[in-house]
Design an enzyme around this catalytic site. Structure first.
Site, PDB file in Angstrom:
ATOM      1  N   TYR A   1       6.748  10.979 -49.554  1.00 15.02           N
ATOM      2  CA  TYR A   1       7.134  12.111 -48.696  1.00 15.02           C
ATOM      3  C   TYR A   1       8.115  13.021 -49.413  1.00 15.02           C
ATOM      4  O   TYR A   1       7.898  14.239 -49.531  1.00 15.02           O
ATOM      5  CB  TYR A   1       7.746  11.590 -47.376  1.00 15.02           C
ATOM      6  CG  TYR A   1       8.515  12.659 -46.613  1.00 15.02           C
ATOM      7  CD1 TYR A   1       7.856  13.765 -46.075  1.00 15.02           C
ATOM      8  CD2 TYR A   1       9.904  12.571 -46.440  1.00 15.02           C
ATOM      9  CE1 TYR A   1       8.563  14.752 -45.387  1.00 15.02           C
ATOM     10  CE2 TYR A   1      10.610  13.550 -45.748  1.00 15.02           C
ATOM     11  CZ  TYR A   1       9.941  14.640 -45.229  1.00 15.02           C
ATOM     12  OH  TYR A   1      10.637  15.620 -44.559  1.00 15.02           O
TER      13      TYR A   1
ATOM     14  N   ASP B   1      13.077  -4.727 -45.323  1.00 19.32           N
ATOM     15  CA  ASP B   1      13.451  -3.336 -45.574  1.00 19.32           C
ATOM     16  C   ASP B   1      12.227  -2.505 -45.967  1.00 19.32           C
ATOM     17  O   ASP B   1      11.215  -3.035 -46.433  1.00 19.32           O
ATOM     18  CB  ASP B   1      14.502  -3.286 -46.698  1.00 19.32           C
ATOM     19  CG  ASP B   1      15.390  -2.055 -46.581  1.00 19.32           C
ATOM     20  OD1 ASP B   1      15.132  -1.219 -45.691  1.00 19.32           O
ATOM     21  OD2 ASP B   1      16.344  -1.942 -47.374  1.00 19.32           O
TER      22      ASP B   1
ATOM     23  N   ALA C   1       4.372  20.113 -42.204  1.00 16.47           N
ATOM     24  CA  ALA C   1       4.360  19.092 -43.249  1.00 16.47           C
ATOM     25  C   ALA C   1       4.060  17.759 -42.595  1.00 16.47           C
ATOM     26  O   ALA C   1       4.363  17.553 -41.422  1.00 16.47           O
ATOM     27  CB  ALA C   1       5.720  19.011 -43.955  1.00 16.47           C
TER      28      ALA C   1
ATOM     29  N   PRO D   1      13.328  -3.078 -34.147  1.00 18.34           N
ATOM     30  CA  PRO D   1      13.372  -3.377 -35.580  1.00 18.34           C
ATOM     31  C   PRO D   1      14.533  -2.682 -36.279  1.00 18.34           C
ATOM     32  O   PRO D   1      14.774  -1.491 -36.062  1.00 18.34           O
ATOM     33  CB  PRO D   1      12.035  -2.847 -36.095  1.00 18.34           C
ATOM     34  CG  PRO D   1      11.636  -1.789 -35.110  1.00 18.34           C
ATOM     35  CD  PRO D   1      12.232  -2.159 -33.787  1.00 18.34           C
TER      36      PRO D   1
ATOM     37  N   SER E   1       6.662  14.932 -52.278  1.00 16.09           N
ATOM     38  CA  SER E   1       5.797  16.056 -51.886  1.00 16.09           C
ATOM     39  C   SER E   1       6.639  17.234 -51.401  1.00 16.09           C
ATOM     40  O   SER E   1       6.298  18.396 -51.646  1.00 16.09           O
ATOM     41  CB  SER E   1       4.784  15.620 -50.821  1.00 16.09           C
ATOM     42  OG  SER E   1       5.421  15.329 -49.591  1.00 16.09           O
ATOM     43  N   LYS E   2       7.742  16.948 -50.721  1.00 18.68           N
ATOM     44  CA  LYS E   2       8.623  18.042 -50.278  1.00 18.68           C
ATOM     45  C   LYS E   2       9.321  18.684 -51.487  1.00 18.68           C
ATOM     46  O   LYS E   2       9.480  19.904 -51.550  1.00 18.68           O
ATOM     47  CB  LYS E   2       9.657  17.530 -49.269  1.00 18.68           C
ATOM     48  CG  LYS E   2       9.099  17.152 -47.912  1.00 18.68           C
ATOM     49  CD  LYS E   2       8.460  18.306 -47.141  1.00 18.68           C
ATOM     50  CE  LYS E   2       9.462  19.359 -46.706  1.00 18.68           C
ATOM     51  NZ  LYS E   2       8.819  20.365 -45.813  1.00 18.68           N
TER      52      LYS E   2
ATOM     53  N   THR F   1      14.034  19.137 -46.796  1.00 16.96           N
ATOM     54  CA  THR F   1      14.813  17.967 -46.405  1.00 16.96           C
ATOM     55  C   THR F   1      15.838  17.602 -47.473  1.00 16.96           C
ATOM     56  O   THR F   1      15.652  17.915 -48.653  1.00 16.96           O
ATOM     57  CB  THR F   1      13.837  16.783 -46.190  1.00 16.96           C
ATOM     58  OG1 THR F   1      14.581  15.572 -46.137  1.00 16.96           O
ATOM     59  CG2 THR F   1      12.842  16.651 -47.331  1.00 16.96           C
TER      60      THR F   1
HETATM   61  P1  NAD Z   1       6.597  16.720 -37.349  1.00 17.90           P
HETATM   62  O1  NAD Z   1       5.787  15.701 -38.048  1.00 17.90           O
HETATM   63  O2  NAD Z   1       7.120  16.425 -35.984  1.00 17.90           O
HETATM   64  O3  NAD Z   1       5.782  18.101 -37.229  1.00 17.90           O
HETATM   65  C1  NAD Z   1       5.097  18.634 -38.318  1.00 17.90           C
HETATM   66  C2  NAD Z   1       3.987  19.541 -37.803  1.00 17.90           C
HETATM   67  O4  NAD Z   1       3.319  20.080 -38.951  1.00 17.90           O
HETATM   68  C3  NAD Z   1       2.949  18.808 -36.953  1.00 17.90           C
HETATM   69  O5  NAD Z   1       2.712  19.487 -35.739  1.00 17.90           O
HETATM   70  C4  NAD Z   1       1.716  18.798 -37.842  1.00 17.90           C
HETATM   71  O6  NAD Z   1       0.492  18.871 -37.121  1.00 17.90           O
HETATM   72  C5  NAD Z   1       1.928  20.029 -38.701  1.00 17.90           C
HETATM   73  N1  NAD Z   1       1.202  19.917 -39.975  1.00 17.90           N
HETATM   74  C6  NAD Z   1       1.255  18.885 -40.855  1.00 17.90           C
HETATM   75  N2  NAD Z   1       0.413  19.113 -41.881  1.00 17.90           N
HETATM   76  C7  NAD Z   1      -0.198  20.312 -41.630  1.00 17.90           C
HETATM   77  C8  NAD Z   1      -1.183  21.066 -42.293  1.00 17.90           C
HETATM   78  N3  NAD Z   1      -1.763  20.615 -43.415  1.00 17.90           N
HETATM   79  N4  NAD Z   1      -1.574  22.237 -41.760  1.00 17.90           N
HETATM   80  C9  NAD Z   1      -1.033  22.690 -40.598  1.00 17.90           C
HETATM   81  N5  NAD Z   1      -0.111  21.992 -39.892  1.00 17.90           N
HETATM   82  C10 NAD Z   1       0.296  20.814 -40.414  1.00 17.90           C
HETATM   83  O7  NAD Z   1       7.774  17.072 -38.350  1.00 17.90           O
HETATM   84  P2  NAD Z   1       9.238  17.656 -38.067  1.00 17.90           P
HETATM   85  O8  NAD Z   1      10.181  16.521 -37.957  1.00 17.90           O
HETATM   86  O9  NAD Z   1       9.170  18.655 -37.011  1.00 17.90           O
HETATM   87  O10 NAD Z   1       9.545  18.370 -39.465  1.00 17.90           O
HETATM   88  C11 NAD Z   1       9.274  19.756 -39.650  1.00 17.90           C
HETATM   89  C12 NAD Z   1       9.717  20.174 -41.034  1.00 17.90           C
HETATM   90  O11 NAD Z   1      11.106  19.947 -41.192  1.00 17.90           O
HETATM   91  C13 NAD Z   1       9.024  19.407 -42.157  1.00 17.90           C
HETATM   92  O12 NAD Z   1       8.741  20.310 -43.196  1.00 17.90           O
HETATM   93  C14 NAD Z   1      10.060  18.396 -42.601  1.00 17.90           C
HETATM   94  O13 NAD Z   1       9.914  18.075 -43.960  1.00 17.90           O
HETATM   95  C15 NAD Z   1      11.346  19.158 -42.342  1.00 17.90           C
HETATM   96  N6  NAD Z   1      12.531  18.327 -42.059  1.00 17.90           N
HETATM   97  C16 NAD Z   1      12.474  17.377 -41.073  1.00 17.90           C
HETATM   98  C17 NAD Z   1      13.608  16.619 -40.794  1.00 17.90           C
HETATM   99  C18 NAD Z   1      13.624  15.595 -39.699  1.00 17.90           C
HETATM  100  O14 NAD Z   1      14.600  14.849 -39.579  1.00 17.90           O
HETATM  101  N7  NAD Z   1      12.597  15.513 -38.851  1.00 17.90           N
HETATM  102  C19 NAD Z   1      14.778  16.830 -41.536  1.00 17.90           C
HETATM  103  C20 NAD Z   1      14.791  17.814 -42.540  1.00 17.90           C
HETATM  104  C21 NAD Z   1      13.648  18.556 -42.778  1.00 17.90           C
END
Ligand code: NAD
Length: 368
Positions: free
Chosen positions: A169, A298, A93, A224, A172-173, A144
């Site tokens: 964001y 903010d 994502a 920041p 979309s999730k 999330t």
């Molecule tokens: P990140 O941005 O570090 O990694 C996301 C990866 O997805 C990247 O490597 C990117 O290239 C790949 N990606 C994005 N769009 C793509 C597409 N169209 N096709 C193929 N690959 C694609 O994100 P993250 O922090 O590792 O988050 C991973 C998941 O966990 C996400 O779904 C996010 O919503 C969810 N999440 C994240 C958090 C957080 O705090 N980081 C918390 C809860 C849930």
């Protein structure tokens, strides 16, 4: 927690496995299991697989990178056919709220259309599986807590909290969560959903709060702090999230969702100050790093408070977070101090040079 996967799981398709959390999942699968890992990732600005060699030749042989953009339906279907998975863990994502404010389109194509394409491919795959493999197959969607909106001073999000996303964001999730539920109810796809709070830990692209603060503080640049610094997040160390994901993926009930959080509620100001204190101990020549903290305008539509009640996953699946916030934060600060070159390289490769993102909504024209 050591991973123990049922023998029915031999082939795992991880999407987003070159990103922060997905890479932590892939590392765990390579280090602690013998499954074949198919890592579908478009390899965007936040992606990296540095250090995969450390798992040894045999583990590297079990890992296959499929460089595919999920917004491409045909390529996605071909990748799913190639992976022939017993388990799909869908993490891919676009994930940065500030970027979603400046450029929401790619969030819709990756997170909404991408999830739709993956669901369609997974459904076609599921429907042609022999009965025993179909029985064991799972599609795990990783989401999330931001889909639930913003809390006041009291209360915590749970699986029954109504959806109320506020940023491009989180919207979309939320849309992707609804698609996943619909594919379960309408087509019988055996899905499991998890909604987790803010993660932190090693290998996070240095545009998110904790690495940004470390990087700026070490460079002696202004740190920041958005608004009054009072926005609250429920921080969870990434390895604890991986524990929860592997439990939910393998033992979660099809059609059920699980909220994951670390009892780690902190204001942004508390997080920033805690990092400065850790840096003062490690780099006393720069102390006090808190002198660099600089309040900035903010984020438009900035949700005030997130907090999770993880009771369901604790009681039903026996998950519990292993890393108290302070312990995880100290490990994270140490990791980033050892990997400043990696941060620099990631920034250079991505073309992002540390400037503020997410202000394009226009000041004074949003409702909060
Ligand atoms: P990140 O941005 O570090 O990694 C996301 C990866 O997805 C990247 O490597 C990117 O290239 C790949 N990606 C994005 N769009 C793509 C597409 N169209 N096709 C193929 N690959 C694609 O994100 P993250 O922090 O590792 O988050 C991973 C998941 O966990 C996400 O779904 C996010 O919503 C969810 N999440 C994240 C958090 C957080 O705090 N980081 C918390 C809860 C849930």
């Amino acid at each position: 927690m050591t991973v123990s996967l049922p023998s029915s799981i031999q082939r795992v398709l991880v999407t987003g496995g070159a990103g922060f959390i997905g890479w932590a999942v892939v590392r765990r699968l390579l280090a602690e299991t013998s499954v074949q890992v198919f890592n579908l990732d478009k390899c965007g600005y936040a992606s990296d697989l540095t250090g995969i060699e450390q798992f040894g030749e045999a583990a590297v042989q079990r890992h296959q990178l499929l460089q595919v953009d999920l917004s491409d339906a045909e390529a996605t279907a071909a990748a799913v056919r190639q992976a022939d998975p017993d388990l799909v863990m869908h993490l891919a994502a676009e994930s940065h709220v500030d970027r979603s404010i400046d450029g929401p389109g790619v969030f819709v194509s990756s997170n909404v259309l991408g999830t739709f394409n993956l669901l369609q491919a997974a459904r076609a795959h599921f429907e042609q599986l022999p009965a025993d493999r179909a029985q064991a197959f799972r599609f795990h969607h990783i989401s999330t807590d931001e889909v639930f909106g913003s809390l006041g001073e009291q209360g915590r999000f749970s699986e029954t909290t109504p959806y109320d996303p506020r940023s491009p964001y989180s919207a979309s999730k939320a849309a992707s969560d609804h698609l996943v539920s619909a594919w379960h109810h309408t087509y019988g796809l055996p899905v499991v959903l998890t909604n987790c709070s803010n993660n932190f830990g090693p290998w996070q692209f240095p545009e998110k709060l904790i690495p940004v603060v470390i990087f700026k503080a070490v460079a002696g640049e202004p740190i920041p702090l958005y608004g009054d610094g009072g926005n609250v997040r429920d921080w969870l160390y990434v390895e604890d999230h991986v524990d929860a994901l592997l439990l939910a993926a393998t033992q979660g009930q099809p059609g059920r969702s699980y909220c994951v959080g670390g009892y780690g509620e902190r204001t942004n100001k508390q997080v920033v100050e805690a990092i400065c204190t850790l840096l003062d101990q490690r780099l006393p020549q720069g102390a006090p790093h808190s002198r660099l903290i600089t309040p900035v305008t903010d984020r438009p539509g900035h949700d005030r408070r997130y907090a999770i009640d993880p009771g369901r996953i604790e009681q039903e699946l026996g998950w519990t977070p292993r890393h108290p916030f302070e312990q995880g934060l100290a490990a994270t600060v140490d990791w980033y101090l050892d990997h400043l070159g990696w941060c620099q390289a990631m920034r250079q490769r991505s073309g992002w040079t540390g400037e503020r993102q997410g202000l394009s909504a226009g000041q004074g024209r949003h409702s909060q």
